[in-house]
Enzyme design. Sequence first.
Site, PDB file in Angstrom:
ATOM      1  N   LYS A   7       0.840  -1.217   0.000  1.00 56.59           N
ATOM      2  CA  LYS A   7       0.000   0.000   0.000  1.00 56.59           C
ATOM      3  C   LYS A   7       0.867   1.255   0.000  1.00 56.59           C
ATOM      4  CE  LYS A   7      -4.266  -1.792   1.807  1.00 56.59           C
ATOM      5  NZ  LYS A   7      -5.582  -1.490   1.440  1.00 56.59           N
ATOM      6  N   LYS A  25      -4.770 -11.915  -6.494  1.00 58.19           N
ATOM      7  CA  LYS A  25      -5.618 -12.696  -5.572  1.00 58.19           C
ATOM      8  C   LYS A  25      -7.091 -12.284  -5.666  1.00 58.19           C
ATOM      9  CE  LYS A  25      -6.366 -12.052  -1.053  1.00 58.19           C
ATOM     10  NZ  LYS A  25      -6.340 -11.951   0.397  1.00 58.19           N
ATOM     11  N   LYS A  31     -12.073  -9.473  -1.550  1.00 60.17           N
ATOM     12  CA  LYS A  31     -13.392  -8.900  -1.281  1.00 60.17           C
ATOM     13  C   LYS A  31     -13.309  -7.404  -1.081  1.00 60.17           C
ATOM     14  CE  LYS A  31     -13.039 -10.569   3.421  1.00 60.17           C
ATOM     15  NZ  LYS A  31     -12.105  -9.678   4.088  1.00 60.17           N
TER      16      LYS A  31
HETATM   17  P1  ATP Z   1      -9.375  -9.512   1.147  1.00 59.85           P
HETATM   18  O1  ATP Z   1     -10.319 -10.413   0.448  1.00 59.85           O
HETATM   19  O2  ATP Z   1      -9.954  -8.217   1.478  1.00 59.85           O
HETATM   20  O3  ATP Z   1      -8.040  -9.442   0.505  1.00 59.85           O
HETATM   21  P2  ATP Z   1      -8.206 -11.055   3.174  1.00 59.85           P
HETATM   22  O4  ATP Z   1      -7.941 -12.244   2.384  1.00 59.85           O
HETATM   23  O5  ATP Z   1      -7.011 -10.240   3.543  1.00 59.85           O
HETATM   24  O6  ATP Z   1      -9.250 -10.116   2.549  1.00 59.85           O
HETATM   25  P3  ATP Z   1      -9.876 -12.421   5.081  1.00 59.85           P
HETATM   26  O7  ATP Z   1     -11.176 -12.419   4.435  1.00 59.85           O
HETATM   27  O8  ATP Z   1      -9.816 -12.182   6.541  1.00 59.85           O
HETATM   28  O9  ATP Z   1      -8.880 -11.348   4.520  1.00 59.85           O
HETATM   29  O10 ATP Z   1      -9.152 -13.776   4.718  1.00 59.85           O
HETATM   30  C1  ATP Z   1      -9.673 -14.909   5.236  1.00 59.85           C
HETATM   31  C2  ATP Z   1      -8.816 -16.103   4.974  1.00 59.85           C
HETATM   32  O11 ATP Z   1      -9.060 -16.505   3.640  1.00 59.85           O
HETATM   33  C3  ATP Z   1      -7.325 -15.845   5.096  1.00 59.85           C
HETATM   34  O12 ATP Z   1      -6.740 -16.993   5.645  1.00 59.85           O
HETATM   35  C4  ATP Z   1      -6.884 -15.649   3.689  1.00 59.85           C
HETATM   36  O13 ATP Z   1      -5.555 -16.046   3.498  1.00 59.85           O
HETATM   37  C5  ATP Z   1      -7.851 -16.563   2.941  1.00 59.85           C
HETATM   38  N1  ATP Z   1      -8.111 -16.062   1.601  1.00 59.85           N
HETATM   39  C6  ATP Z   1      -8.695 -14.894   1.263  1.00 59.85           C
HETATM   40  N2  ATP Z   1      -8.740 -14.750  -0.077  1.00 59.85           N
HETATM   41  C7  ATP Z   1      -8.171 -15.870  -0.591  1.00 59.85           C
HETATM   42  C8  ATP Z   1      -7.919 -16.332  -1.906  1.00 59.85           C
HETATM   43  N3  ATP Z   1      -8.234 -15.595  -2.949  1.00 59.85           N
HETATM   44  N4  ATP Z   1      -7.354 -17.545  -2.059  1.00 59.85           N
HETATM   45  C9  ATP Z   1      -7.036 -18.311  -0.994  1.00 59.85           C
HETATM   46  N5  ATP Z   1      -7.235 -17.924   0.273  1.00 59.85           N
HETATM   47  C10 ATP Z   1      -7.785 -16.724   0.484  1.00 59.85           C
END
Ligand code: ATP
Length: 327
Positions: free
Chosen positions: A111, A192, A195
């Site tokens: 960031k 990736k 959300k």
């Molecule tokens: P964001 O979607 O905003 O990037 P994030 O992944 O940082 O959010 P969380 O929703 O808290 O945050 O992530 C929940 C769990 O799901 C974490 O263990 C993360 O590593 C996993 N995760 C999230 N997105 C993916 C993905 N695209 N592929 C695999 N694992 C994921």
Amino acid sequence: MKRILTGLKPSGELTLGSLIGGIKQSILYQDKYDSFIFVPDLHAITVPQDTVLLKERIKKNVALYLACGIDPNKNTIYIQSENLYHTNLSWILECHTYMGEASRMTQYKDKTSKGEIVSVGLFTYPILMAADILLYDTLYVPVGIDQKQHVELARDLATRFNNKYGDTFIVPEPLIPKIGAKIMDLQNPTKKMSKSDGDTKGSILLLDNEDVIRKKIMSAVTDSDNKVYYDMENKPGISNLLTIYSALSNKTIKEVEELFKEYNYGNLKKEVANIVVATLMDIQKKYQEYLNSEIIEEILNNGNKKASEIAKTKYEIVAKKIGLGRF
Ligand code: ATP
Ligand code: LTN
């Protein structure tokens, strides 16, 4: 009994990536280990949140955990911010973290390298995550690959503390899924699936309706080769679709490649859409039932009570070792 713990931020609608990378693994191990799953709402506010939406998403997260298959009889389920020991321990750990190691955490680095203005909370949040983990003597932390670095920081902090004050913390290990450690964005399969990056065209949200899911998958970016096989480097779009199918069907990538080797991309996408729809429709049905029931309150009250007791005991041991207060 060995303990496993994870959490999913209520900072947006949970995605297929959250399910495959985070929740599914917890479900897989809930019979074997003492399982904890919580809502890290303090992590969500490292970036600005809408008050009303945040409150809704905390409850939605819990309903989704349950709907995905987290069994409340086998899991301790709670909300991070209701347990003040998380932030207390986080402060202590911050005082044992070097600026250099915190500055190496990728989210902060990414960031700030783009010139974004970030909060101090975003800088220190991996230390809060270490506190989330270490408070509960967690051995295994199911996460996607993007969180591995944070679990490694928790390991370093636990080891440092133990060396200085004597054995206090269990040194945790990340539990990364073999298939689906990083589900990619359908529109940009080198990034990736997320959300919280604004545009959700390339992300399947767990609460997307059937039409939306099918449209998103049918318009997934692929390549012009029209041959179905797994090659993440040269065919990231197709490889991502095969990974999704593999994770949801519990088949290996090899088996999935074999199954679809004669398919064109359109037909492959239809099959992937079918399995995603079947998985998510089932989850959504259960989700509505949980959301409309009183059970979530009861589960959270019990989970919070249990988690707070464990956290209090651990915190007091830590505070005593350091010489804080009258412990
Ligand atoms: P964001 O979607 O905003 O990037 P994030 O992944 O940082 O959010 P969380 O929703 O808290 O945050 O992530 C929940 C769990 O799901 C974490 O263990 C993360 O590593 C996993 N995760 C999230 N997105 C993916 C993905 N695209 N592929 C695999 N694992 C994921
Ligand atoms: N930082 C994680 C969410 C999270 C977490 C945790 C995951 C907060 N505390 C403890 C596992 C264990 C994220 O951004 N996805």
